[in-house]
Design a protein around this motif. Structure first.
Motif, mmCIF file in Angstrom:
data_model
loop_
_atom_site.group_PDB
_atom_site.id
_atom_site.type_symbol
_atom_site.label_atom_id
_atom_site.label_comp_id
_atom_site.label_asym_id
_atom_site.label_seq_id
_atom_site.Cartn_x
_atom_site.Cartn_y
_atom_site.Cartn_z
ATOM 1 N N GLY A 1 6.776 80.995 20.744
ATOM 2 C CA GLY A 1 7.302 81.537 22.001
ATOM 3 C C GLY A 1 8.696 81.040 22.327
ATOM 4 O O GLY A 1 9.029 80.856 23.502
ATOM 5 N N ASP A 2 9.504 80.824 21.298
ATOM 6 C CA ASP A 2 10.879 80.357 21.503
ATOM 7 C C ASP A 2 11.646 81.379 22.354
ATOM 8 O O ASP A 2 11.889 82.497 21.909
ATOM 9 C CB ASP A 2 11.568 80.225 20.138
ATOM 10 C CG ASP A 2 12.065 78.823 19.901
ATOM 11 O OD1 ASP A 2 11.962 77.988 20.810
ATOM 12 O OD2 ASP A 2 12.544 78.563 18.785
ATOM 13 N N PRO A 3 12.069 81.000 23.569
ATOM 14 C CA PRO A 3 12.600 82.001 24.508
ATOM 15 C C PRO A 3 14.089 82.271 24.333
ATOM 16 O O PRO A 3 14.845 82.281 25.302
ATOM 17 C CB PRO A 3 12.285 81.364 25.862
ATOM 18 C CG PRO A 3 12.368 79.893 25.588
ATOM 19 C CD PRO A 3 11.989 79.667 24.151
ATOM 20 N N LEU A 4 14.513 82.519 23.092
ATOM 21 C CA LEU A 4 15.946 82.683 22.826
ATOM 22 C C LEU A 4 16.497 84.024 23.300
ATOM 23 O O LEU A 4 17.700 84.253 23.193
ATOM 24 C CB LEU A 4 16.240 82.454 21.344
ATOM 25 C CG LEU A 4 16.078 81.001 20.889
ATOM 26 C CD1 LEU A 4 16.447 80.845 19.424
ATOM 27 C CD2 LEU A 4 16.923 80.054 21.733
ATOM 28 N N LEU B 1 17.067 84.658 26.118
ATOM 29 C CA LEU B 1 17.970 84.314 27.219
ATOM 30 C C LEU B 1 19.241 83.592 26.754
ATOM 31 O O LEU B 1 20.123 83.322 27.566
ATOM 32 C CB LEU B 1 17.234 83.451 28.255
ATOM 33 C CG LEU B 1 16.199 84.217 29.095
ATOM 34 C CD1 LEU B 1 15.297 83.253 29.863
ATOM 35 C CD2 LEU B 1 16.887 85.170 30.069
ATOM 36 N N THR C 1 3.618 71.433 29.164
ATOM 37 C CA THR C 1 2.713 70.767 28.211
ATOM 38 C C THR C 1 2.168 69.464 28.778
ATOM 39 O O THR C 1 0.952 69.259 28.853
ATOM 40 C CB THR C 1 3.489 70.473 26.905
ATOM 41 O OG1 THR C 1 4.098 71.688 26.472
ATOM 42 C CG2 THR C 1 2.591 69.923 25.828
ATOM 43 N N TYR D 1 -4.493 80.430 25.875
ATOM 44 C CA TYR D 1 -3.477 79.624 25.176
ATOM 45 C C TYR D 1 -4.175 78.429 24.514
ATOM 46 O O TYR D 1 -4.865 77.655 25.187
ATOM 47 C CB TYR D 1 -2.467 79.174 26.234
ATOM 48 C CG TYR D 1 -1.305 78.319 25.788
ATOM 49 C CD1 TYR D 1 -0.656 78.527 24.581
ATOM 50 C CD2 TYR D 1 -0.821 77.308 26.627
ATOM 51 C CE1 TYR D 1 0.424 77.738 24.213
ATOM 52 C CE2 TYR D 1 0.266 76.524 26.266
ATOM 53 C CZ TYR D 1 0.878 76.744 25.055
ATOM 54 O OH TYR D 1 1.953 75.968 24.702
ATOM 55 N N LEU E 1 -3.354 75.594 23.450
ATOM 56 C CA LEU E 1 -3.035 74.207 23.805
ATOM 57 C C LEU E 1 -4.045 73.619 24.793
ATOM 58 O O LEU E 1 -4.332 72.422 24.739
ATOM 59 C CB LEU E 1 -1.625 74.125 24.396
ATOM 60 C CG LEU E 1 -1.117 72.708 24.663
ATOM 61 C CD1 LEU E 1 -0.551 72.087 23.395
ATOM 62 C CD2 LEU E 1 -0.042 72.681 25.743
ATOM 63 N N SER F 1 11.205 76.438 30.427
ATOM 64 C CA SER F 1 11.237 77.132 29.143
ATOM 65 C C SER F 1 11.236 78.650 29.318
ATOM 66 O O SER F 1 12.051 79.354 28.722
ATOM 67 C CB SER F 1 10.028 76.685 28.323
ATOM 68 O OG SER F 1 9.836 77.514 27.213
ATOM 69 N N LYS F 2 10.338 79.172 30.152
ATOM 70 C CA LYS F 2 10.234 80.621 30.287
ATOM 71 C C LYS F 2 11.011 81.140 31.505
ATOM 72 O O LYS F 2 10.998 82.323 31.783
ATOM 73 C CB LYS F 2 8.757 81.019 30.367
ATOM 74 C CG LYS F 2 7.927 80.561 29.164
ATOM 75 C CD LYS F 2 8.488 81.076 27.845
ATOM 76 C CE LYS F 2 7.607 80.714 26.642
ATOM 77 N NZ LYS F 2 7.621 79.295 26.271
ATOM 78 N N THR G 1 14.538 79.741 32.249
ATOM 79 C CA THR G 1 15.933 79.782 31.780
ATOM 80 C C THR G 1 16.023 79.936 30.263
ATOM 81 O O THR G 1 17.097 80.197 29.747
ATOM 82 C CB THR G 1 16.686 78.483 32.146
ATOM 83 O OG1 THR G 1 16.136 77.410 31.367
ATOM 84 C CG2 THR G 1 16.552 78.158 33.624
ATOM 85 N N GLY G 2 14.909 79.706 29.574
ATOM 86 C CA GLY G 2 14.910 79.767 28.117
ATOM 87 C C GLY G 2 15.127 78.430 27.438
ATOM 88 O O GLY G 2 15.208 78.368 26.218
ATOM 89 N N HIS G 3 15.192 77.337 28.207
ATOM 90 C CA HIS G 3 15.493 76.028 27.625
ATOM 91 C C HIS G 3 14.219 75.290 27.224
ATOM 92 O O HIS G 3 13.869 74.259 27.799
ATOM 93 C CB HIS G 3 16.347 75.206 28.589
ATOM 94 C CG HIS G 3 17.723 75.766 28.737
ATOM 95 N ND1 HIS G 3 18.000 76.845 29.550
ATOM 96 C CD2 HIS G 3 18.896 75.431 28.137
ATOM 97 C CE1 HIS G 3 19.292 77.138 29.447
ATOM 98 N NE2 HIS G 3 19.855 76.303 28.610
ATOM 99 N N ALA G 4 13.560 75.830 26.208
ATOM 100 C CA ALA G 4 12.329 75.206 25.719
ATOM 101 C C ALA G 4 12.605 73.797 25.202
ATOM 102 O O ALA G 4 11.789 72.892 25.367
ATOM 103 C CB ALA G 4 11.718 76.066 24.617
ATOM 104 N N GLY G 5 13.764 73.614 24.576
ATOM 105 C CA GLY G 5 14.085 72.331 23.971
ATOM 106 C C GLY G 5 14.330 71.218 24.968
ATOM 107 O O GLY G 5 14.319 70.047 24.603
#
Lengths: 468, 468
Positions: free
Chosen positions: B110-113, B115, B178, B206, B208, B294-295, B297-301
């Motif tokens: 689910g890498d939100p790239l 954005l 998480t 999900y 997890l 993460s979902k 702004t897209g900044h999962a990292g």
């Protein structure tokens, strides 16, 4: 002696000024002024930007006299459109110049702000610009959550300092040593045995070991206190996990493992194994060793630690813990750690470790001198160690003073200190006698100055205090 | 259709160029050239710095043709003294212009790239400069590990978007949702009962939730799968913890709690409750709600999430978990999150949510069109929802396609897709039938283009595929 500056609107703190400059400089640099609105001369850069110090680098003397008692941050509160000053303990007012004479000296937590002046001196080289689209992905290009570049820098640093052998060892990153310690307990519980494990640590020990084990792992691992009682108990049913902290928190001793054997697993907490605090007699070469950036660079707030692990199964189990717990350390933190390490590594660590060692030596000298006049309080004795890094035998300069109240009636040392307006931690927090107390020596200059001031007053009131 | 650029040394990727410019610009800006060595004209700023786009903003058309297939980062590998390009899936070569025709389309994680282009368009306003001495302390000036400024921004954003009522609720930060999910399970286990709790989640769910509960909390809480079987079981001995995910991962449905009652505790996972993905019929007003950057702004990292909690005891228990687990979220991450949120909040979220909604709508249109020709594969149906944010009834645009293989013999849908070089997740990972598979629609443009290309080929090979 403490400098007590006069409160005056003109004495704006140096840091507030620097960061406000940075703030507005960055706004100028990055702010929106429309496509056609770009105006910026190099003069403005010099005045407003990070390079402010290039034009006017205050002399050591001037900086000393202009020393601030607070700081302002980009993410702090804003007052009148400017970042508001956040004052050190015992200082207040809008520019932190107001000394609060009745406040307590804070020698409680292990906030490593003694290194903050080092980073102010290296403000330019240690700053990092993070683009809005930096590392948005869950993973690096190798599909891990761990920066290879940062890993290389960490291994290089340990090789430069000579405090750990990292060859043939796996590495993991965690949110400070805090998270890694618990990941290690989790990984080592039930490793060989289906019975719950027992965790032990020599008294006095860092309270977090017990708190974490009891909070997170009570079903798999029980905390059993001192390892001495297990020394001859070879027929235990479960594994034994020994925390070995060297130098030890709170007393600075270079502890070694007490227990050995097939059912014993050891977690080596090496948070303080840096030349700031101790001689480095030889590189650590252990099955599981944990470090943290907090006590290396002073960046406790960044929450970054790393572990070296010899055994693949233990590594895999710890890795599973870290992935399920938080999917790796924030890439923002990894980027920042990388930048800080680059500054350190550039000269083989020479500058930061000399800064740290000198600062700690000066503080210990002042503390010893202050308590040398006392019959009531004594300090721990840590033997000199050979330091392969500085290539000499040196006195240790531990992060904490482990103070003993010597009078028969002073059974609770921290109460005595608290009454004298000194905050610290009582011995029982470290599972030891309350006749001991821990005083942190790694906090800001202001905190340390205040501590010495309060101790001086306390000692001066002693009946029969020694006369210099 | 996929654009397949010719490999050519002259077609250096746009991103590599931008970040290399940033890299050298920053080096110029922050680098050491001695006190007297400062030379930098505003022309150089425009060419080398973040403001590169000010001078030459490519037209929409030009940007399209110059679109890159990789990116370079400050903390990436360095080749020939420049940050090396990290290529998107299916691209290679030193400048990522080499298309790798035989590679698989990645619709797995689910890498939100999706954005990332938004943040590239806002590269200047969203960048943050972190000084070397920024927030070294364990705590903020209020002695917490949580930025008050960031908290204010989060509450303001929810008020602007109308997706959560935050008044009279405690807030906690975690390393992504998480960590908060597990902190919540830990806090809710043994809250009212000394018996172990049971955790449930409606299928498909999900993975997890189950993995975490079984890995971390097996003694306190057992994962029991679907809540339906508990619906009439009022006389359970322990508490029941229900995970409610709305919109749901993997199928995008706006799930509601199945179980109610005094021994039921609900964890509302609202990771996808943003206008990118769904209408916002009303603000969430729940006892325990978890969000993640993460979902949004897209900044999962960056590993940043937050929770709103109504009950003080639950809040205190979760806070204890987070403190003992990692002593709060990295201050570096909090600073970055603050900067990103400021950009979003500036126009009430209008620009980012329109960008996200439009991107997802276009992707769903392409996906529906592609599969409309198929008798073999079908997509989930999610009813339209009123969106108070966009003030209209709208079709949901979920983050994931929940594909069903309709043919009797296609019992394992992900195997069929894998054979057609499409990576995704099989239904059994979500505890559902393997006749379903999840395809991620929130990855990079390249990933999505490749996915459509592979699906087109697969559908074209169908016997009896519908003719347009």
């Amino acid at each position: 002696m403490m400098a007590r500056p006069e409160g005056s609107i003109f004495k704006l703190c140096f840091l507030c000024s620097l960061i406000a400059n940075l703030f507005f400089g960055v706004n100028l640099y990055l702010g929106r002024r429309g496509v056609g609105g770009w105006k910026w001369s190099s003069d403005e850069v010099n005045v407003q930007g990070l390079s402010w110090r290039r034009r006017r680098r205050p002399s050591r003397r001037r900086r000393g006299s202009a020393r601030a008692h607070g700081r302002a941050f980009l993410d702090g509160a804003v007052a009148d459109g400017r970042p508001a000053c956040e004052c050190n303990t015992c200082y207040g007012g809008p520019d932190c110049s107001l000394f609060l004479p009745s406040c307590s000296a804070n020698a409680d937590g292990g906030d490593p702000l003694f290194l903050e002046p080092f980073w102010k001196q290296h403000a330019e080289s240690s700053a990092v610009v993070v683009a809005g689209w930096h590392r948005m992905s869950y993973s690096f290009s190798d599909q891990t959550t761990l920066s290879q570049e940062l890993e290389s820098l960490l291994r290089k640093l340990h090789s430069q300092v000579g405090n750990a052998i990292t060859d043939d060892k796996y590495i993991l990153f965690g949110a400070g040593s805090t998270q890694l310690l618990n990941a290690a307990v989790h990984a080592l519980s039930h490793l060989n045995s289906s019975f719950p494990a027992s965790a032990v640590a020599s008294i006095p020990y860092y309270a977090l070991y017990q708190m974490q084990t009891e909070f997170f792992d009570s079903a798999d691992c029980s905390f059993q206190g001192d390892p001495a009682r297990w020394k001859n108990a070879t027929n235990t049913t479960g594994d034994i996990i020994e925390f070995v902290t060297a130098p030890n928190n709170p007393n600075g001793q270079l502890n070694e493992a007490i227990l050995h054997g097939p059912n014993v697993k050891t977690i080596h907490d090496r948070a303080y194994y840096w030349p700031h605090f101790t001689g480095i007699p030889s590189p650590a070469d252990e099955d599981l060793t944990i470090f943290t950036i907090s006590k290396l660079t002073g960046h406790a707030g960044s929450r970054f630690g790393w572990a070296f692990i010899r055994n693949e199964e233990v590594y895999q189990r710890m890795n599973m813990y870290l992935q399920l717990n938080m999917m790796g350390v924030s890439r923002d933190t990894q980027l920042r750690a990388m930048k800080l390490l680059k500054v350190i590594i550039e000269d083989g660590g020479r500058e930061i470790f000399e800064f740290g060692y000198k600062t700690m030596t000066k503080r210990w000298d002042r503390l010893r001198k202050t308590l040398s006049m006392s019959n009531r309080f004594s300090l721990q004795k840590v033997p000199p160690e050979n330091c392969t890094y500085f290539q000499k035998v040196r006195e240790p300069t531990p992060a904490y003073a482990w103070v003993k109240c010597e009078r028969e009636e002073d059974k609770n040392c921290i109460e005595i200190l608290n009454a004298a307006k000194i905050l610290g931690r009582g011995g029982s927090i470290f599972h030891d006698d309350d006749r001991y107390a821990r005083l942190s020596l790694i906090r800001s200059d202001d905190d340390f100055d205040m501590l010495i001031s309060r101790l001086e007053s306390l000692v001066a009131k002693e009946d029969g205090a020694k006369i210099m």
